[in-house]
Write a protein that holds these residues in place. Structure first.
Motif, PDB file in Angstrom:
ATOM      1  N   PRO A 172       0.827  -1.213   0.000  1.00 27.01           N
ATOM      2  CA  PRO A 172       0.000   0.000   0.000  1.00 27.01           C
ATOM      3  C   PRO A 172       0.862   1.265   0.000  1.00 27.01           C
ATOM      4  O   PRO A 172       1.908   1.323   0.644  1.00 27.01           O
ATOM      5  CB  PRO A 172      -0.794  -0.106   1.306  1.00 27.01           C
ATOM      6  CG  PRO A 172      -0.741  -1.538   1.688  1.00 27.01           C
ATOM      7  CD  PRO A 172       0.551  -2.077   1.133  1.00 27.01           C
ATOM      8  N   ASP A 173       0.410   2.245  -0.732  1.00 28.22           N
ATOM      9  CA  ASP A 173       1.086   3.536  -0.828  1.00 28.22           C
ATOM     10  C   ASP A 173       0.432   4.472   0.185  1.00 28.22           C
ATOM     11  O   ASP A 173      -0.736   4.844   0.031  1.00 28.22           O
ATOM     12  CB  ASP A 173       0.950   4.070  -2.252  1.00 28.22           C
ATOM     13  CG  ASP A 173       1.687   5.371  -2.481  1.00 28.22           C
ATOM     14  OD1 ASP A 173       1.776   6.196  -1.541  1.00 28.22           O
ATOM     15  OD2 ASP A 173       2.166   5.573  -3.611  1.00 28.22           O
ATOM     16  N   LEU A 174       1.164   4.838   1.222  1.00 30.25           N
ATOM     17  CA  LEU A 174       0.587   5.646   2.304  1.00 30.25           C
ATOM     18  C   LEU A 174       0.143   7.025   1.838  1.00 30.25           C
ATOM     19  O   LEU A 174      -0.900   7.528   2.274  1.00 30.25           O
ATOM     20  CB  LEU A 174       1.584   5.765   3.453  1.00 30.25           C
ATOM     21  CG  LEU A 174       1.966   4.439   4.122  1.00 30.25           C
ATOM     22  CD1 LEU A 174       2.985   4.668   5.224  1.00 30.25           C
ATOM     23  CD2 LEU A 174       0.732   3.743   4.671  1.00 30.25           C
ATOM     24  N   ALA A 175       0.918   7.646   0.943  1.00 30.24           N
ATOM     25  CA  ALA A 175       0.535   8.967   0.434  1.00 30.24           C
ATOM     26  C   ALA A 175      -0.769   8.866  -0.353  1.00 30.24           C
ATOM     27  O   ALA A 175      -1.648   9.736  -0.241  1.00 30.24           O
ATOM     28  CB  ALA A 175       1.638   9.544  -0.440  1.00 30.24           C
ATOM     29  N   LEU A 176      -0.903   7.804  -1.128  1.00 31.01           N
ATOM     30  CA  LEU A 176      -2.115   7.588  -1.904  1.00 31.01           C
ATOM     31  C   LEU A 176      -3.314   7.357  -0.972  1.00 31.01           C
ATOM     32  O   LEU A 176      -4.381   7.956  -1.162  1.00 31.01           O
ATOM     33  CB  LEU A 176      -1.922   6.397  -2.847  1.00 31.01           C
ATOM     34  CG  LEU A 176      -3.084   6.006  -3.745  1.00 31.01           C
ATOM     35  CD1 LEU A 176      -3.521   7.177  -4.611  1.00 31.01           C
ATOM     36  CD2 LEU A 176      -2.683   4.817  -4.603  1.00 31.01           C
TER      37      LEU A 176
END
Length: 190
Positions: A172-176
């Motif tokens: 998972p991309d935290l910023a996204l």
């Protein structure tokens, strides 16, 4: 003291050589968080078979753009990505449309940094058209919509980017995820 004209030219050449060396660093572009296509960032020489060895390739222009971006010289980075795109178009996308997608996505983030949200959205849209699997293109499109306060459109783009991450088996991309949460909040809470 008066500086002879040739000294200015030599200093400029030395600075240009240093910038070129920095610009050719693919690792530098990666460190800046920009997309770099595999195997040196794609091809693309000069124009229609009349290229000179002195003319940078699209990969070199892209690497220069990455170096400028890393140094927060967004206007210069945007110009470098534009030069790389011009070369790719002149050679009928010899590096592949995925390379052009990366270049448009990179130029899009420069446009965002310079506050030109319309141009950022246009470039992000082109990046998506060139490669529907480029998750960063969808993320950039979401960022442009977000900057324009078009949160529903931004959410659609972010969710598409998230789906592409999941399909690729990426973590998972935290910023996204943060952007998705921001778009899902009621307008009064933003």
């Amino acid at each position: 003291p008066i500086v002879p004209p040739f000294r200015h030219a030599m200093e400029g050449a030395a600075a240009s050589a240093q910038e070129q060396a920095a610009g050719n660093s693919i690792a530098g572009a990666l460190a800046a968080g920009l997309d770099v296509a595999a195997a040196g960032g794609g091809g693309g020489g000069g124009g229609g078979g009349d290229s000179s060895e002195d003319e940078p390739t699209s990969a070199e222009w892209k690497a220069r753009g990455g170096a400028h971006f890393k140094a927060c010289r967004f206007r210069e980075a945007r110009e470098c990505y534009g030069e790389a795109l011009d070369l790719e178009m002149a050679t009928d996308y010899s590096g592949g449309k995925a390379v052009a997608s990366v270049l448009y996505a990179n130029r899009s983030v420069c446009q965002l940094k310079l506050g030109d949200h319309d141009a950022a959205l246009l470039d992000a849209g082109r990046a998506v058209q060139m490669d529907r699997q480029n998750r960063k293109a969808f993320f950039r499109k979401g960022e442009a919509f977000h900057a324009m306060q078009r949160y529903d459109d931004a959410l659609d783009a972010y969710l598409h980017a998230q789906r592409l991450c999941e399909e690729a088996g990426e973590p998972p991309d935290l910023a996204l995820e943060k952007r998705i949460e921001d778009c899902e909040r009621p307008a009064k809470d933003r």
